[in-house]
Motif scaffolding. Structure first.
Motif, PDB file in Angstrom:
ATOM      1  N   ALA A   1       0.834  -1.204   0.000  1.00  0.00           N
ATOM      2  CA  ALA A   1       0.000   0.000   0.000  1.00  0.00           C
ATOM      3  C   ALA A   1       0.870   1.257   0.000  1.00  0.00           C
ATOM      4  CB  ALA A   1      -0.929  -0.001   1.210  1.00  0.00           C
ATOM      5  N   LYS A   2       1.950   1.218   0.790  1.00  0.00           N
ATOM      6  CA  LYS A   2       2.855   2.373   0.813  1.00  0.00           C
ATOM      7  C   LYS A   2       3.472   2.606  -0.564  1.00  0.00           C
ATOM      8  CE  LYS A   2       4.125   1.813   5.696  1.00  0.00           C
ATOM      9  NZ  LYS A   2       5.224   1.498   6.636  1.00  0.00           N
ATOM     10  N   GLY A   3       3.872   1.505  -1.211  1.00  0.00           N
ATOM     11  CA  GLY A   3       4.470   1.633  -2.533  1.00  0.00           C
ATOM     12  C   GLY A   3       3.490   2.184  -3.554  1.00  0.00           C
ATOM     13  N   ILE A   4       2.234   1.711  -3.463  1.00  0.00           N
ATOM     14  CA  ILE A   4       1.215   2.201  -4.394  1.00  0.00           C
ATOM     15  C   ILE A   4       0.982   3.692  -4.186  1.00  0.00           C
ATOM     16  CG2 ILE A   4      -1.242   2.097  -4.963  1.00  0.00           C
ATOM     17  CD1 ILE A   4      -1.119  -0.906  -4.462  1.00  0.00           C
ATOM     18  N   ARG A   5       0.868   4.093  -2.918  1.00  0.00           N
ATOM     19  CA  ARG A   5       0.616   5.515  -2.647  1.00  0.00           C
ATOM     20  C   ARG A   5       1.798   6.384  -3.069  1.00  0.00           C
ATOM     21  NH1 ARG A   5      -2.700   3.365   1.665  1.00  0.00           N
ATOM     22  NH2 ARG A   5      -4.804   4.263   1.434  1.00  0.00           N
ATOM     23  N   LEU A   6       3.010   5.870  -2.915  1.00  0.00           N
ATOM     24  CA  LEU A   6       4.180   6.614  -3.380  1.00  0.00           C
ATOM     25  C   LEU A   6       4.139   6.767  -4.895  1.00  0.00           C
ATOM     26  CD1 LEU A   6       6.917   7.954  -2.945  1.00  0.00           C
ATOM     27  CD2 LEU A   6       7.970   5.678  -3.028  1.00  0.00           C
ATOM     28  N   GLY A   7       3.786   5.686  -5.579  1.00  0.00           N
ATOM     29  CA  GLY A   7       3.680   5.755  -7.036  1.00  0.00           C
ATOM     30  C   GLY A   7       2.613   6.740  -7.482  1.00  0.00           C
ATOM     31  N   ILE A   8       1.495   6.757  -6.749  1.00  0.00           N
ATOM     32  CA  ILE A   8       0.423   7.692  -7.089  1.00  0.00           C
ATOM     33  C   ILE A   8       0.873   9.130  -6.856  1.00  0.00           C
ATOM     34  CG2 ILE A   8      -1.877   8.488  -6.407  1.00  0.00           C
ATOM     35  CD1 ILE A   8      -2.618   5.580  -5.889  1.00  0.00           C
ATOM     36  N   ALA A   9       1.621   9.365  -5.762  1.00  0.00           N
ATOM     37  CA  ALA A   9       2.120  10.718  -5.487  1.00  0.00           C
ATOM     38  C   ALA A   9       3.035  11.193  -6.610  1.00  0.00           C
ATOM     39  CB  ALA A   9       2.857  10.743  -4.148  1.00  0.00           C
ATOM     40  N   ILE A  10       3.876  10.282  -7.106  1.00  0.00           N
ATOM     41  CA  ILE A  10       4.755  10.635  -8.226  1.00  0.00           C
ATOM     42  C   ILE A  10       3.932  10.925  -9.473  1.00  0.00           C
ATOM     43  CG2 ILE A  10       6.566   9.771  -9.760  1.00  0.00           C
ATOM     44  CD1 ILE A  10       7.623   8.144  -7.380  1.00  0.00           C
ATOM     45  N   ALA A  11       2.906  10.095  -9.699  1.00  0.00           N
ATOM     46  CA  ALA A  11       2.045  10.305 -10.870  1.00  0.00           C
ATOM     47  C   ALA A  11       1.319  11.643 -10.785  1.00  0.00           C
ATOM     48  CB  ALA A  11       1.035   9.163 -10.979  1.00  0.00           C
ATOM     49  N   LEU A  12       0.853  11.995  -9.587  1.00  0.00           N
ATOM     50  CA  LEU A  12       0.161  13.273  -9.416  1.00  0.00           C
ATOM     51  C   LEU A  12       1.089  14.446  -9.691  1.00  0.00           C
ATOM     52  CD1 LEU A  12      -2.006  12.566  -6.246  1.00  0.00           C
ATOM     53  CD2 LEU A  12      -2.856  13.154  -8.518  1.00  0.00           C
ATOM     54  N   GLU A  13       2.341  14.294  -9.269  1.00  0.00           N
ATOM     55  CA  GLU A  13       3.299  15.371  -9.520  1.00  0.00           C
ATOM     56  C   GLU A  13       3.519  15.555 -11.014  1.00  0.00           C
ATOM     57  OE1 GLU A  13       7.973  16.494  -8.628  1.00  0.00           O
ATOM     58  OE2 GLU A  13       6.942  15.016  -7.386  1.00  0.00           O
ATOM     59  N   GLN A  14       3.564  14.441 -11.742  1.00  0.00           N
ATOM     60  CA  GLN A  14       3.759  14.532 -13.182  1.00  0.00           C
ATOM     61  C   GLN A  14       2.510  15.057 -13.886  1.00  0.00           C
ATOM     62  OE1 GLN A  14       6.703  13.972 -14.765  1.00  0.00           O
ATOM     63  NE2 GLN A  14       7.504  13.792 -12.677  1.00  0.00           N
ATOM     64  N   LEU A  15       1.338  14.622 -13.409  1.00  0.00           N
ATOM     65  CA  LEU A  15       0.096  15.081 -14.027  1.00  0.00           C
ATOM     66  C   LEU A  15      -0.098  16.572 -13.797  1.00  0.00           C
ATOM     67  CD1 LEU A  15      -2.385  12.191 -13.143  1.00  0.00           C
ATOM     68  CD2 LEU A  15      -1.630  12.855 -15.425  1.00  0.00           C
ATOM     69  N   GLY A  16       0.062  16.976 -12.519  1.00  0.00           N
ATOM     70  CA  GLY A  16      -0.069  18.389 -12.181  1.00  0.00           C
ATOM     71  C   GLY A  16      -1.337  18.995 -12.746  1.00  0.00           C
ATOM     72  N   LYS A  17      -1.196  20.201 -13.243  1.00  0.00           N
ATOM     73  CA  LYS A  17      -2.303  20.913 -13.866  1.00  0.00           C
ATOM     74  C   LYS A  17      -2.088  20.913 -15.369  1.00  0.00           C
ATOM     75  CE  LYS A  17      -4.645  25.406 -13.867  1.00  0.00           C
ATOM     76  NZ  LYS A  17      -4.632  26.791 -13.329  1.00  0.00           N
ATOM     77  N   LEU A  18      -3.156  20.728 -16.103  1.00  0.00           N
ATOM     78  CA  LEU A  18      -3.026  20.737 -17.556  1.00  0.00           C
ATOM     79  C   LEU A  18      -2.355  22.036 -18.006  1.00  0.00           C
ATOM     80  CD1 LEU A  18      -6.389  19.265 -18.914  1.00  0.00           C
ATOM     81  CD2 LEU A  18      -4.125  18.250 -19.043  1.00  0.00           C
ATOM     82  N   PRO A  19      -1.343  21.932 -18.877  1.00  0.00           N
ATOM     83  CA  PRO A  19      -0.591  23.131 -19.275  1.00  0.00           C
ATOM     84  C   PRO A  19      -1.295  23.970 -20.330  1.00  0.00           C
ATOM     85  CG  PRO A  19       0.293  21.213 -20.380  1.00  0.00           C
ATOM     86  CD  PRO A  19      -0.789  20.703 -19.451  1.00  0.00           C
ATOM     87  N   PHE A  20      -2.579  23.749 -20.512  1.00  0.00           N
ATOM     88  CA  PHE A  20      -3.290  24.522 -21.523  1.00  0.00           C
ATOM     89  C   PHE A  20      -4.762  24.628 -21.152  1.00  0.00           C
ATOM     90  CE2 PHE A  20      -3.072  20.080 -22.837  1.00  0.00           C
ATOM     91  CZ  PHE A  20      -4.416  19.767 -22.988  1.00  0.00           C
ATOM     92  N   SER A  21      -5.407  25.596 -21.724  1.00  0.00           N
ATOM     93  CA  SER A  21      -6.846  25.771 -21.594  1.00  0.00           C
ATOM     94  C   SER A  21      -7.328  26.394 -22.894  1.00  0.00           C
ATOM     95  CB  SER A  21      -7.193  26.660 -20.393  1.00  0.00           C
ATOM     96  OG  SER A  21      -6.620  27.943 -20.556  1.00  0.00           O
ATOM     97  N   VAL A  22      -8.616  26.510 -23.041  1.00  0.00           N
ATOM     98  CA  VAL A  22      -9.149  27.044 -24.286  1.00  0.00           C
ATOM     99  C   VAL A  22     -10.216  28.081 -23.979  1.00  0.00           C
ATOM    100  CG1 VAL A  22     -10.890  25.227 -24.502  1.00  0.00           C
ATOM    101  CG2 VAL A  22     -10.134  26.456 -26.536  1.00  0.00           C
ATOM    102  N   THR A  23     -10.210  29.146 -24.758  1.00  0.00           N
ATOM    103  CA  THR A  23     -11.214  30.195 -24.638  1.00  0.00           C
ATOM    104  C   THR A  23     -11.812  30.448 -26.012  1.00  0.00           C
ATOM    105  OG1 THR A  23      -9.971  31.253 -22.851  1.00  0.00           O
ATOM    106  CG2 THR A  23     -11.660  32.574 -23.962  1.00  0.00           C
ATOM    107  N   PRO A  24     -13.106  30.239 -26.166  1.00  0.00           N
ATOM    108  CA  PRO A  24     -13.717  30.488 -27.479  1.00  0.00           C
ATOM    109  C   PRO A  24     -13.758  31.978 -27.789  1.00  0.00           C
ATOM    110  CG  PRO A  24     -15.393  29.915 -25.855  1.00  0.00           C
ATOM    111  CD  PRO A  24     -14.072  29.726 -25.184  1.00  0.00           C
ATOM    112  N   ILE A  25     -13.434  32.343 -29.028  1.00  0.00           N
ATOM    113  CA  ILE A  25     -13.467  33.740 -29.457  1.00  0.00           C
ATOM    114  C   ILE A  25     -14.109  33.824 -30.830  1.00  0.00           C
ATOM    115  CG2 ILE A  25     -11.405  34.394 -28.159  1.00  0.00           C
ATOM    116  CD1 ILE A  25      -9.842  34.202 -30.771  1.00  0.00           C
ATOM    117  N   GLU A  26     -14.453  35.027 -31.198  1.00  0.00           N
ATOM    118  CA  GLU A  26     -14.980  35.263 -32.533  1.00  0.00           C
ATOM    119  C   GLU A  26     -13.829  35.270 -33.534  1.00  0.00           C
ATOM    120  OE1 GLU A  26     -18.092  35.362 -33.270  1.00  0.00           O
ATOM    121  OE2 GLU A  26     -18.735  35.220 -31.176  1.00  0.00           O
ATOM    122  N   ALA A  27     -14.104  34.860 -34.751  1.00  0.00           N
ATOM    123  CA  ALA A  27     -13.056  34.722 -35.762  1.00  0.00           C
ATOM    124  C   ALA A  27     -12.342  36.033 -36.027  1.00  0.00           C
ATOM    125  CB  ALA A  27     -13.651  34.178 -37.061  1.00  0.00           C
TER     126      ALA A  27
END
Length: 222
Positions: free
Chosen positions: A51-77
């Motif tokens: 369980a400790k190993g799994i949680r450590l792996g998940i913590a590493i995965a969360l660090e890599q996932l972080g926040k998406l480096p992009f977002s989108v805003t709809p605009i007029e052409a």
């Protein structure tokens, strides 16, 4: 990112929601350390090495996932051209420049090439034919706040283990969002009291001081 393509907007929004849900599910596992972990038909006991190993792996995965480096805003052409120019202008204004009279040691940090040239001329008594190297100053940027906080907690755990032995196992433990908050706080504190003044230099260009333009290479044999 700004776009007037509805398919792109829908795709990015769907991806963002998927990412948010996955991160929340993973954080639920790391934040509930006293709960077992269910994988298919198997339940892994809380506190076990697995369980400790799994949680450590998940913590590493969360660090890599972080926040998406992009977002989108709809605009007029019709807004595309103006927005693109505005973004380019902001990126250009964020650059800082430095100068060197030997191409090795650089000085200063200025918001424009002209300011860098002026500082060079104020520093050295040079004639109109002088040349100077101008480069872009790339200031040091800190790494992941989560990694920084992990390093701090690891040191605290080592010190506690010296005193309490195995009773200090798994202490201290903070959820991902608190690790990020702690790391950011440390970075902000250091930058407030001792911000780095060093930088690397990129995109160097030799300038002709008299014309304030990039120097024209001399023909071979001249």
């Amino acid at each position: 990112m700004q776009t007037n393509n509805p398919e792109v907007v829908e795709f990015i929004n769907t991806l963002t929601e998927w990412h948010k849900n996955r991160v929340e599910q993973l954080e639920l596992i790391t934040n509930n350390r006293d709960a077992g972990i269910r994988l298919g038909d198997r339940t892994i006991e809380a506190g076990s090495d697995i369980a400790k190993g799994i949680r450590l792996g998940i913590a590493i995965a969360l660090e890599q996932l972080g926040k998406l480096p992009f977002s989108v805003t709809p605009i007029e052409a019709e807004e595309d051209d103006g927005e693109e120019k505005e973004v380019l202008s902001a990126a250009e204004s964020a650059k800082e420049y430095c100068w060197s009279n030997n191409g090795e040691e650089y000085h200063g940090s200025f918001t424009s090439i002209d300011e860098a040239l002026d500082d060079y001329l104020n520093t050295y008594d040079v004639d109109d034919a002088a040349h100077v190297h101008i480069g872009e100053a790339k200031h040091y940027a800190p790494g992941s706040p989560v990694s920084l906080a992990d390093d701090v907690l690891e040191q605290m755990n080592c010190q506690a283990a010296d005193e309490a032995g195995e009773h200090a196992d798994d202490w201290p433990h903070l959820p991902y969002d608190k690790l990020n908050e702690l790391g950011q706080m440390i970075q902000d504190f250091v930058w407030q009291h001792d911000a780095p003044t060093f930088y690397t230099v990129e995109n160097t260009v030799l300038y002709d001081v008299s014309t304030r333009q990039p120097a024209t290479p001399k023909p071979e044999g001249v």
